[in-house]
Design an enzyme around this catalytic site. Sequence first.
Site, mmCIF file in Angstrom:
data_model
loop_
_atom_site.group_PDB
_atom_site.id
_atom_site.type_symbol
_atom_site.label_atom_id
_atom_site.label_comp_id
_atom_site.label_asym_id
_atom_site.label_seq_id
_atom_site.Cartn_x
_atom_site.Cartn_y
_atom_site.Cartn_z
ATOM 1 N N ARG A 223 -5.353 26.614 -26.844
ATOM 2 C CA ARG A 223 -5.727 25.750 -27.976
ATOM 3 C C ARG A 223 -7.081 26.134 -28.574
ATOM 4 N NH1 ARG A 223 -2.968 22.635 -24.453
ATOM 5 N NH2 ARG A 223 -4.876 21.956 -23.414
ATOM 6 N N GLU B 238 -9.152 20.325 -14.501
ATOM 7 C CA GLU B 238 -9.069 18.910 -14.136
ATOM 8 C C GLU B 238 -7.850 18.723 -13.223
ATOM 9 O OE1 GLU B 238 -8.728 16.420 -17.573
ATOM 10 O OE2 GLU B 238 -8.966 14.579 -16.429
#
Length: 170
Positions: free
Chosen positions: A58, A95
């Site tokens: 992204r 994460e």
Amino acid sequence: MDLKDLIRDVKDFPIEGIVFKDITTLLKNPEGFNETLDNLYNISKDKGITKVVGIESRGFIFGGALASKLNAGFVPIRKPGKLPAETVEEEYELEYGTDKMEIHKDAIEPGDKILLHDDLLATGGTMKAACNLVEKLGGKIVQISFVIDLTFLNGKDLLKGYEIHSLIEY
Ligand code: AMP
């Protein structure tokens, strides 16, 4: 326009407990796309940036468009095995898991003035690894920019010493 309104929360993606900030709803909106790009451009113009380094995948979207507006080159950092020529590699924590990233060895000249860009700052592990790659190749990190900062994860703590910008905070 409030850009925040164009970002979609997707619960439990890619695993349970993660609220995924989906920017595809921003990207498909022409005004949202252009306002985001203009805001990122205004942060980084007049800084003498010679290369924008974007993180797969992204980070390529606004990173590429920004490079064009800044009259800079674009350099991709990719997942292992994707770049065809000689690379340097760095391991990092997400994460939700661990991974590796690569950059072409000849992508950056010593002294290049670098803007690093990704869509989102969470724990900062991804961007920290990208900084390490750029610095291994002799690039000077002038700025780091994100569309979104999940401030409650304190990703900026891992990136102390760098000039960091984000457009939207949660
Ligand atoms: P981190 O290394 O923890 O800062 O994670 C940042 C990277 O993981 C970026 O490339 C993001 O695209 C992706 N990411 C992490 N958490 C999220 C989230 N909640 N929503 C969307 N993307 C995320």
